[in-house]
Each structure stands twice: as structure tokens, then as C-alpha cells.
Design a protein around this motif. Structure first.
Motif, mmCIF file in Angstrom:
data_model
loop_
_atom_site.group_PDB
_atom_site.id
_atom_site.type_symbol
_atom_site.label_atom_id
_atom_site.label_comp_id
_atom_site.label_asym_id
_atom_site.label_seq_id
_atom_site.Cartn_x
_atom_site.Cartn_y
_atom_site.Cartn_z
ATOM 1 N N ALA A 32 0.863 -1.192 0.000
ATOM 2 C CA ALA A 32 0.000 0.000 0.000
ATOM 3 C C ALA A 32 0.894 1.235 0.000
ATOM 4 O O ALA A 32 1.404 1.661 1.042
ATOM 5 C CB ALA A 32 -0.914 -0.008 1.213
ATOM 6 N N HIS A 33 1.095 1.802 -1.172
ATOM 7 C CA HIS A 33 2.046 2.882 -1.392
ATOM 8 C C HIS A 33 1.543 4.191 -0.774
ATOM 9 O O HIS A 33 0.526 4.736 -1.212
ATOM 10 C CB HIS A 33 2.237 3.059 -2.904
ATOM 11 N N ARG A 34 2.225 4.638 0.259
ATOM 12 C CA ARG A 34 1.820 5.827 1.032
ATOM 13 C C ARG A 34 0.416 5.627 1.627
ATOM 14 O O ARG A 34 -0.333 6.595 1.809
ATOM 15 C CB ARG A 34 1.864 7.101 0.184
ATOM 16 N N ILE A 59 2.287 -2.065 4.482
ATOM 17 C CA ILE A 59 1.929 -0.650 4.526
ATOM 18 C C ILE A 59 3.233 0.142 4.372
ATOM 19 O O ILE A 59 4.193 -0.094 5.116
ATOM 20 C CB ILE A 59 1.256 -0.298 5.873
ATOM 21 N N GLU A 60 3.251 1.078 3.421
ATOM 22 C CA GLU A 60 4.489 1.800 3.116
ATOM 23 C C GLU A 60 4.494 3.236 3.630
ATOM 24 O O GLU A 60 3.812 4.090 3.062
ATOM 25 C CB GLU A 60 4.740 1.860 1.595
ATOM 26 N N PRO A 61 5.250 3.530 4.686
ATOM 27 C CA PRO A 61 5.496 4.934 5.024
ATOM 28 C C PRO A 61 6.858 5.397 4.514
ATOM 29 O O PRO A 61 7.869 4.725 4.687
ATOM 30 C CB PRO A 61 5.480 4.925 6.563
ATOM 31 N N ASP A 62 6.895 6.579 3.895
ATOM 32 C CA ASP A 62 8.161 7.267 3.664
ATOM 33 C C ASP A 62 8.488 7.992 4.968
ATOM 34 O O ASP A 62 7.591 8.530 5.617
ATOM 35 C CB ASP A 62 8.010 8.309 2.545
ATOM 36 N N LEU A 63 9.768 8.027 5.324
ATOM 37 C CA LEU A 63 10.132 8.622 6.616
ATOM 38 C C LEU A 63 11.030 9.844 6.458
ATOM 39 O O LEU A 63 11.967 9.850 5.652
ATOM 40 C CB LEU A 63 10.859 7.594 7.497
ATOM 41 N N PRO A 167 8.965 0.642 5.581
ATOM 42 C CA PRO A 167 9.392 2.050 5.690
ATOM 43 C C PRO A 167 10.566 2.392 4.784
ATOM 44 O O PRO A 167 11.448 1.561 4.551
ATOM 45 C CB PRO A 167 9.797 2.178 7.166
ATOM 46 N N GLU A 168 10.571 3.632 4.299
ATOM 47 C CA GLU A 168 11.659 4.117 3.439
ATOM 48 C C GLU A 168 12.405 5.234 4.149
ATOM 49 O O GLU A 168 11.792 6.227 4.577
ATOM 50 C CB GLU A 168 11.101 4.628 2.104
ATOM 51 N N THR A 169 13.710 5.100 4.261
ATOM 52 C CA THR A 169 14.533 6.186 4.813
ATOM 53 C C THR A 169 14.755 7.211 3.700
ATOM 54 O O THR A 169 15.569 7.023 2.814
ATOM 55 C CB THR A 169 15.885 5.650 5.322
ATOM 56 N N LYS A 170 14.010 8.293 3.770
ATOM 57 C CA LYS A 170 14.086 9.338 2.737
ATOM 58 C C LYS A 170 15.242 10.299 3.027
ATOM 59 O O LYS A 170 15.483 10.668 4.177
ATOM 60 C CB LYS A 170 12.783 10.156 2.715
ATOM 61 N N SER A 171 15.937 10.713 1.986
ATOM 62 C CA SER A 171 16.953 11.774 2.094
ATOM 63 C C SER A 171 17.962 11.500 3.202
ATOM 64 O O SER A 171 18.245 12.366 4.046
ATOM 65 C CB SER A 171 16.261 13.125 2.350
ATOM 66 N N VAL A 204 12.963 -2.621 5.031
ATOM 67 C CA VAL A 204 13.387 -1.215 5.041
ATOM 68 C C VAL A 204 13.996 -0.905 3.679
ATOM 69 O O VAL A 204 14.867 -1.626 3.192
ATOM 70 C CB VAL A 204 14.412 -0.932 6.156
ATOM 71 N N GLN A 205 13.518 0.162 3.072
ATOM 72 C CA GLN A 205 13.926 0.494 1.707
ATOM 73 C C GLN A 205 14.591 1.869 1.662
ATOM 74 O O GLN A 205 14.291 2.746 2.468
ATOM 75 C CB GLN A 205 12.690 0.497 0.788
ATOM 76 N N SER A 206 15.446 2.024 0.656
ATOM 77 C CA SER A 206 16.038 3.344 0.419
ATOM 78 C C SER A 206 16.555 3.436 -1.004
ATOM 79 O O SER A 206 16.981 2.430 -1.578
ATOM 80 C CB SER A 206 17.197 3.612 1.383
HETATM 81 CA CA CA Z 1 8.440 5.400 -1.012
#
Ligand code: CA
Ligand code: G3P
Length: 333
Positions: A32-34, A59-63, A167-171, A204-206
Motif C-alpha cells: 500500500a504505497h503511502r 503498509i508503506e510509510p516514507d520517513l 518504511p523508506e529512509t528518505k533523504s 526497510v527500503q532506500s
Molecule cells: Ca516510497
């Protein structure tokens, strides 16, 4: 007897398609993207709950981080495209005009209302047919990673399902420049909720290999996914050598769809990426399948899902429409 057998086979097939999978070549994972972002504003607890209810496996949260170092769900570094920050804190933009999340405490960010994504300048909806911004009493808030986990784990108890988080570690590099050990903070929250081993239902994605390497350096055993963008900077990752390297620290890749089928509908290098990634026991979860932003080479969302999930043979997909993907899988089995 025969009808009982058929029922049993049908039930097993249904369970198989609902089960999350990491091993490639088996079940298909629907992410589930965002959240269920086609239906409710992205990165809200309401949207995550809807994605869960629609049958998503993850469930996908960007962080991103707040000033006081709390991981929150946010796609952009700055808040103005998905919240009313400019109305609540009109004087808090940096010189470039952006309201960076890292400049706000969690208590401040909790005062904001999340809105459906808009253009930064025109304030027009990015997806005009999605949830409207009506300025009513209905207020969505920016959730923390901890709140998201509590929602998913709570639903896992009350439904008996085992939905994962992605979860995605953003930036990551940018957070380091701002003086934060982003990965250590994220791991601490995950560990507080019992996510510590490769058997735990989290990926965990990045986009940044250094972020995943930092997670490994910190000793995590969690499963990691290397995102691969469509731009030239990521070209080295889609070679045999690049995949060899990724396989040393990750368990999967999340490529742009265009790394598998280009914008004209042509197979990229005869499906090299999927084949070679899976040969290295990397699962392949391309992004992002949207029924309201179909690529020109298909006429229906089902066609798109068929192409990627069964012709390309990917292991799962990120989608704004988890309901449609789950329905497709059920009917396809
Ligand atoms: Ca993402
Ligand atoms: O993380 C997979 C996909 O979500 C990457 O794109 O920009 O939506 O985070 P983005």
C-alpha cells in the motif's frame, strides 16, 4: 468430495495470495504505497488503515525526521505540498521558500492538517480525481513511525492477519548533513516494537545505498530493499556487477517500472533486471502502479498488473490502489 477438494484448493490459493512473501517466485506482495493513497491523503493513519482493510500485505510509510529527531511519515523534505504549514507557520520557510520538516518539532507538526498533494505554486491537486481538499472540520494529521506501527500491529491482533511495514529512509545523506543519525533513530523505533530480525515482518527500503549500508553497519538483521530510480545515476545498479553488490547487503530491489518496461511498452533488455535479481535471491518490487496514471502502453490496470506480476514475474508491486491489485490477484489465481 470433489467439491470439498475444490473449496480447499480455492481457500489455499486465496491464503497464498494474501500471504506476504520475501522469497522470490512465489506469492505476490501488494504494498500500500503511502497508504491507500488513491483514496485518502497520502501518509495518514486513515489511509494506512484503508490500505490494510483492502488486503495489502505491506503498509508503506516514507520517513523524514522532525527537529527533535522523531521519524514521521512524509514523502517530501518539506511540508507545503501535503500540509497547511504555510497557513499555520507563515514565517518559518527557509530562504528558498520551503518549509522543511526538520525545522519543526513534532509538537508543531502535529498542529498541521494533512491535505491531498498539491502543486507547490498553483496549489492545484496533483491527482484531481482523488480525495478533495474541502477545508472542512475533517482533519488528518502527520503520523509518527511509532503510531503507524501501533496501528498495523493493533490491526494484526484484531484481525489475526500479519501485515508488514515497508518504511523508506528518505533523504538519508541530507539528514546526515543536518546532523542526524537517521538510520540509528529509525532502528531504535523499530526495535522498540520488536522488529529486529530477518523473520520480522518489515522491509526497510532506500534509494541511497549508503543508507542501507549504514543500517547494516549498525548491525541490523532486518530485510533491506534497494530502490532503483529511472535516472542515469542508478544505471550501474542494473548491471550484473551492480546486482552482485546489492545482493551483499539487501534482500530485494524496488526498481522504477521503467527499468523493466520502458515508456513505449518495450521490455528493457529482455527482462534482464527481474531475471538477474531473482537469480541472486533478490525479490523485485517495482513502483508505482496507479490505476489513474496508466502508462500509455496499457489500457487497463489489470493489463498493467498482468504484465508486471505474471509476464515479467516480479514478486510484488507498490500501488496506490491496493484494493484493485488484491482483487486482480484473487481473480487471477
Ligand atoms: Ca516510497
Ligand atoms: O518506495 C517506493 C516508491 O515509493 C518510491 O517512490 O517517491 O513514492 O517514494 P516514492
Amino acid at each position: 468430495m470433489r467439491s470439498k477438494l475444490l473449496v480447499l484448493i480455492t481457500v489455499l490459493a486465496l491464503l497464498a495470495c494474501l500471504a506476504p512473501a520475501l522469497a522470490s517466485g512465489h506469492e505476490k506482495a501488494i504494498v500500500a504505497h503511502r497508504g491507500a493513497s488513491a483514496y485518502l491523503p497520502e501518509h495518514t493513519l486513515e489511509g494506512y488503515a484503508m490500505g490494510y482493510g483492502q488486503g495489502a500485505h505491506y503498509i508503506e510509510p516514507d520517513l523524514m525526521l522532525t527537529q527533535d529527531g522523531v521519524p514521521i511519515a512524509l514523502h517530501d523534505r518539506s511540508l507545503e505540498r501535503t500540509t497547511n504549514v504555510a497557513e499555520v507557520f507563515p514565517d518559518r520557510a527557509r530562504e528558498d521558500g520551503l518549509f522543511y520538516a526538520i525545522d519543526f518539532t513534532l509538537a508543531e507538526i502535529k498542529q498541521l492538517a494533512v491535505i491531498e498533494r498539491v502543486d507547490r505554486d498553483t496549489r492545484e491537486l496533483t491527482f484531481p480525481d482523488r480525495f478533495p481538499n474541502l477545508h472542512s472540520e475533517l482533519v488528518f494529521r502527520v503520523p509518527t513511525l511509532a503510531e503507524i506501527i501501533e496501528l498495523v500491529q493493533g490491526l494484526n491482533v484484531s484481525t489475526g492477519r500479519n501485515v508488514g511495514i515497508y518504511p523508506e529512509t528518505k533523504s538519508s545523506a541530507w539528514h546526515a548533513e543536518q546532523g542526524y543519525d537517521f538510520e540509528a533513530i529509525v532502528l531504535e523505533v523499530l526495535a522498540a516494537y520488536g522488529y529486529t530480525t530477518a523473520d520480522d515482518n518489515v522491509l526497510v527500503q532506500s534509494f541511497e545505498a549508503d543508507s542501507l549500508l549504514r543500517l547494516r553497519e549498525l548491525g541490523t538483521e532486518l530485510n533491506l530493499v534497494q530502490l532503483i530510480g529511472g535516472g542515469a545515476a542508478y544505471d550501474p545498479m542494473v548491471t550484473a556487477e551492480g546486482l552482485d553488490v546489492i545482493a551483499t547487503y539487501a534482500q530485494g530491489i524496488g526498481p522504477s517500472m521503467t527499468r523493466i518496461i520502458d515508456g513505449d511498452g518495450n521490455w528493457v533488455n529482455d527482462n534482464f533486471l527481474v531475471r538477474e535479481a531473482q537469480a541472486r535471491e533478490l525479490v523485485v518490487h517495482p513502483y508505482t502502479m496507479r490505476a489513474d496514471r496508466l502508462p500509455g502502453y496499457v489500457e487497463t490496470f489489470d493489463e498493467l498488473l498482468e504484465l508486471f506480476l505474471f509476464e515479467a514475474g516480479v514478486d510484488g508491486v507498490f500501488t496506490d490502489h491496493p484494493d484493485l491489485a488484491i482483487r486482480f490477484l484473487r481473480e487471477r489465481q
